[in-house]
Design a protein around this motif. Structure first.
Motif, PDB file in Angstrom:
ATOM      1  N   ALA A  80      33.851   6.244  57.651  1.00 20.03           N
ATOM      2  CA  ALA A  80      34.201   6.391  56.239  1.00 20.03           C
ATOM      3  C   ALA A  80      32.937   6.547  55.401  1.00 20.03           C
ATOM      4  CB  ALA A  80      34.997   5.181  55.768  1.00 20.03           C
ATOM      5  N   LEU A  81      32.893   7.622  54.595  1.00 23.87           N
ATOM      6  CA  LEU A  81      31.763   7.813  53.682  1.00 23.87           C
ATOM      7  C   LEU A  81      32.048   7.205  52.312  1.00 23.87           C
ATOM      8  CD1 LEU A  81      30.591  11.461  54.494  1.00 23.87           C
ATOM      9  CD2 LEU A  81      29.863   9.281  55.503  1.00 23.87           C
ATOM     10  N   GLY A  82      33.327   7.158  51.922  1.00 22.76           N
ATOM     11  CA  GLY A  82      33.654   6.540  50.644  1.00 22.76           C
ATOM     12  C   GLY A  82      34.997   6.983  50.106  1.00 22.76           C
ATOM     13  N   LEU A  83      35.578   6.145  49.240  1.00 17.29           N
ATOM     14  CA  LEU A  83      36.837   6.446  48.566  1.00 17.29           C
ATOM     15  C   LEU A  83      36.581   7.355  47.367  1.00 17.29           C
ATOM     16  CD1 LEU A  83      38.285   2.832  48.591  1.00 17.29           C
ATOM     17  CD2 LEU A  83      39.173   4.736  49.917  1.00 17.29           C
ATOM     18  N   VAL A  84      37.542   8.221  47.065  1.00 14.95           N
ATOM     19  CA  VAL A  84      37.337   9.180  45.977  1.00 14.95           C
ATOM     20  C   VAL A  84      37.733   8.616  44.612  1.00 14.95           C
ATOM     21  CG1 VAL A  84      37.695  11.105  47.554  1.00 14.95           C
ATOM     22  CG2 VAL A  84      39.624  10.269  46.184  1.00 14.95           C
ATOM     23  N   GLU A  85      38.435   7.483  44.577  1.00 14.98           N
ATOM     24  CA  GLU A  85      38.817   6.869  43.303  1.00 14.98           C
ATOM     25  C   GLU A  85      37.655   6.048  42.727  1.00 14.98           C
ATOM     26  OE1 GLU A  85      42.285   7.818  45.728  1.00 14.98           O
ATOM     27  OE2 GLU A  85      40.683   6.369  46.117  1.00 14.98           O
ATOM     28  N   ASN A  86      37.852   5.486  41.528  1.00 13.96           N
ATOM     29  CA  ASN A  86      36.779   4.728  40.886  1.00 13.96           C
ATOM     30  C   ASN A  86      36.837   3.235  41.187  1.00 13.96           C
ATOM     31  OD1 ASN A  86      38.916   3.845  39.361  1.00 13.96           O
ATOM     32  ND2 ASN A  86      38.168   4.614  37.403  1.00 13.96           N
ATOM     33  N   HIS A  87      37.634   2.852  42.183  1.00 15.89           N
ATOM     34  CA  HIS A  87      37.735   1.439  42.561  1.00 15.89           C
ATOM     35  C   HIS A  87      38.035   1.346  44.054  1.00 15.89           C
ATOM     36  CE1 HIS A  87      42.162   1.780  42.838  1.00 15.89           C
ATOM     37  NE2 HIS A  87      42.028   2.620  41.832  1.00 15.89           N
ATOM     38  N   ARG A  88      37.728   0.217  44.633  1.00 12.92           N
ATOM     39  CA  ARG A  88      38.009  -0.004  46.046  1.00 12.92           C
ATOM     40  C   ARG A  88      39.493  -0.295  46.262  1.00 12.92           C
ATOM     41  NH1 ARG A  88      32.935  -2.792  49.183  1.00 12.92           N
ATOM     42  NH2 ARG A  88      31.256  -1.825  47.971  1.00 12.92           N
ATOM     43  N   SER A  89      39.906  -0.145  47.508  1.00 13.66           N
ATOM     44  CA  SER A  89      41.295  -0.414  47.858  1.00 13.66           C
ATOM     45  C   SER A  89      41.482  -1.885  48.210  1.00 13.66           C
ATOM     46  CB  SER A  89      41.711   0.457  49.048  1.00 13.66           C
ATOM     47  OG  SER A  89      42.956   0.039  49.558  1.00 13.66           O
ATOM     48  N   LYS A  90      42.606  -2.443  47.767  1.00 18.07           N
ATOM     49  CA  LYS A  90      42.933  -3.825  48.117  1.00 18.07           C
ATOM     50  C   LYS A  90      43.138  -3.985  49.621  1.00 18.07           C
ATOM     51  CE  LYS A  90      45.314  -4.520  43.710  1.00 18.07           C
ATOM     52  NZ  LYS A  90      46.639  -4.755  43.080  1.00 18.07           N
ATOM     53  N   SER A  91      43.600  -2.924  50.260  1.00 20.74           N
ATOM     54  CA  SER A  91      43.919  -3.008  51.684  1.00 20.74           C
ATOM     55  C   SER A  91      42.688  -2.845  52.576  1.00 20.74           C
ATOM     56  CB  SER A  91      44.960  -1.948  52.058  1.00 20.74           C
ATOM     57  OG  SER A  91      44.478  -0.666  51.742  1.00 20.74           O
ATOM     58  N   ALA A  92      41.600  -2.301  52.026  1.00 16.80           N
ATOM     59  CA  ALA A  92      40.359  -2.125  52.802  1.00 16.80           C
ATOM     60  C   ALA A  92      39.169  -2.295  51.873  1.00 16.80           C
ATOM     61  CB  ALA A  92      40.345  -0.754  53.475  1.00 16.80           C
ATOM     62  N   PRO A  93      38.967  -3.504  51.357  1.00 19.00           N
ATOM     63  CA  PRO A  93      37.945  -3.720  50.326  1.00 19.00           C
ATOM     64  C   PRO A  93      36.507  -3.511  50.785  1.00 19.00           C
ATOM     65  CG  PRO A  93      38.863  -5.808  51.083  1.00 19.00           C
ATOM     66  CD  PRO A  93      39.710  -4.725  51.685  1.00 19.00           C
ATOM     67  N   SER A  94      36.297  -3.428  52.093  1.00 19.57           N
ATOM     68  CA  SER A  94      34.926  -3.238  52.582  1.00 19.57           C
ATOM     69  C   SER A  94      34.462  -1.787  52.483  1.00 19.57           C
ATOM     70  CB  SER A  94      34.815  -3.705  54.039  1.00 19.57           C
ATOM     71  OG  SER A  94      35.626  -2.905  54.883  1.00 19.57           O
ATOM     72  N   ILE A  95      35.392  -0.868  52.266  1.00 14.77           N
ATOM     73  CA  ILE A  95      35.012   0.547  52.159  1.00 14.77           C
ATOM     74  C   ILE A  95      34.615   0.839  50.715  1.00 14.77           C
ATOM     75  CG2 ILE A  95      35.793   2.936  52.389  1.00 14.77           C
ATOM     76  CD1 ILE A  95      37.748   2.008  54.522  1.00 14.77           C
TER      77      ILE A  95
END
Length: 337
Positions: A233-248
Motif C-alpha cells: 500500500a502506497l496510501g489512501l486517496v482520501e484526506n483521512h485514514r480508514s477506521k478499518s485499517a488505521p495503519s495505512i
C-alpha cells in the motif's frame, strides 16, 4: 319565486356534493399511504449490483442481504449487471417501476461520474433516482505488487515524471479511483495511463500479476493481500485514514501534499418517484441491519467504514460531489466518448 327556490336548492346540493367528494378523496389518500407501508414488501426484492461479483457493491450487498431480508420479511435477490462502469445496471433500475421491488446498490463514484466519460448514458444520476440509504464509505488505496521496485510514493512519482507512462488499474472509467489518478496526474505533472476494468475483481487480478504498474482500488478488496504481503500500500486517496485499517497512511501523509478526493460511498437507491412510505420503510430496516453486531463486524473486517446518512443527506452529498468531480474532469480535458 318557485324557480328561484329550486335553483338555490340545486346550488346547495351541488356544493354539498363537492365537499363530500373532496372529503372522500382526502380520506382515501390518507388510507392508501399507510397501507403502502403496511403491505410493502409482499414479494421478493431484486437488488441490482452494477459491477462484477466480488466488487465493492457486491461485497456490501452480500453482507447486508441476509439480515435485511429478515427485517423486511422477503427474499432479496442480488443481480449483478456489470458493464459500462455501472451504467448498465443503473440504467436498468432508473427504468424500473417505482414500486420498491427493484433497487440499486452502487458506488459513488462512478454513479455520478460515468456521464463525464461515456456518451449515451440514459439517466441523470441525481434526478432519476430516489436516495434511500448511505450504507458505508469505501476507502480507496493505491497499491503496487510486492515485486514492484516502487517502495514509496516518492519512488512512484519519480518514475512517473519520466517519458515512459506508468499504468494504473481501476474498476472502470468514472470511478473515484480513475478520478484520483486524473487529479494526481494533473496536480503533480505525472505521466499516467489509466487501465479501466469491468469491476474491481479483474483489476485486482492483474495488479497481483504485475500486469500493471499500480492499482487504485477499493481497500476492502485489496486489504487481505496487503496483510499477506502480496501487495504494498502506497496510501489512501482520501484526506483521512480508514477506521478499518488505521495503519495505512493517506497519500497526502506519504508525500503528495494537499492531495485528496471525496469519500466514495456505498448506498442504496431506487427509481425516481419511489413513494415516501417505501423509502422510510427501507431506510429504517437498512439502519436496523447496520446496527447488527455481526453485520457491523463483517463490514469493518472487509475494510468499510459504516457511515449512515438520511435520504436527504445522501441526496445532497450525491449532488454536491457531482460538481466536485465535474471540475476534476474538466481540468483534465476529458470529454465523453
Amino acid at each position: 319565486m318557485t324557480l328561484s327556490l329550486h335553483a338555490a336548492g340545486r346550488r346547495r346540493l351541488l356544493s354539498h356534493s363537492l365537499k363530500f367528494a373532496t372529503l372522500a378523496l382526502a380520506l382515501s389518500t390518507a388510507w392508501v399511504q399507510p397501507a403502502t407501508a403496511q403491505t410493502y414488501p409482499n414479494k421478493p426484492i431484486k437488488l441490482i449490483a452494477p459491477f462484477a461479483a466480488g466488487g465493492a457493491a457486491d461485497t456490501v450487498a452480500r453482507i447486508l442481504v441476509p439480515k435485511l431480508s429478515e427485517a423486511l420479511g422477503q427474499p432479496i435477490i442480488i443481480d449483478n449487471r456489470a458493464g459500462a462502469s455501472g451504467a448498465i445496471g443503473s440504467a436498468f433500475v432508473a427504468a424500473a417501476p417505482a414500486d420498491g421491488y427493484t433497487l440499486l446498490i452502487n458506488l459513488g463514484p462512478p454513479h455520478q461520474t460515468v456521464q463525464f466519460f461515456t456518451k449515451g448514458v440514459k439517466y441523470d444520476p441525481v434526478k432519476d433516482f430516489t436516495p434511500i440509504a448511505q450504507v458505508a464509505t469505501a476507502p480507496q488505496v493505491m497499491v503496487v505488487p510486492a515485486s514492484s521496485p516502487f517502495k514509496s510514493v516518492a519512488d512512484f512519482t519519480a518514475a512517473a515524471k519520466t517519458p515512459k507512462a506508468l499504468a494504473y488499474a481501476t474498476s472502470g472509467s468514472g470511478s473515484s479511483q480513475h478520478l484520483a489518478g486524473l487529479l494526481m496526474a494533473h496536480k503533480y505533472k505525472l505521466s499516467l495511463t489509466h487501465v479501466g476494468y469491468r469491476g474491481g475483481a479483474p483489476a485486482l487480478t492483474d495488479v497481483l500479476g504485475a500486469q500493471t504498474d499500480a492499482g487504485i482500488l477499493v481497500l476492502s478488496n485489496v486489504l487481505p493481500y496487503i496483510q499477506s504481503g502480496k501487495l504494498r500500500a502506497l496510501g489512501l486517496v482520501e484526506n483521512h485514514r480508514s477506521k478499518s485499517a488505521p495503519s495505512i497512511p493517506t497519500l497526502a501523509e506519504s508525500g503528495l501534499t494537499g492531495f485528496s478526493v471525496p469519500d466514495t460511498w456505498v448506498g442504496v437507491m431506487g427509481p425516481k418517484g419511489l413513494p415516501p412510505a417505501i423509502v422510510q420503510r427501507l431506510h429504517a430496516d437498512i439502519s436496523k441491519t447496520l446496527r447488527n453486531p455481526d453485520v457491523l463486524a463483517q463490514l469493518q473486517q472487509a475494510g468499510y467504514d459504516v457511515a449512515e446518512a438520511t435520504p436527504a443527506q445522501f441526496g445532497k452529498q450525491l449532488a454536491d460531489s457531482t460538481e466536485i468531480y465535474r471540475s476534476i474532469v474538466n481540468n483534465s480535458g476529458i470529454t465523453p466518448e
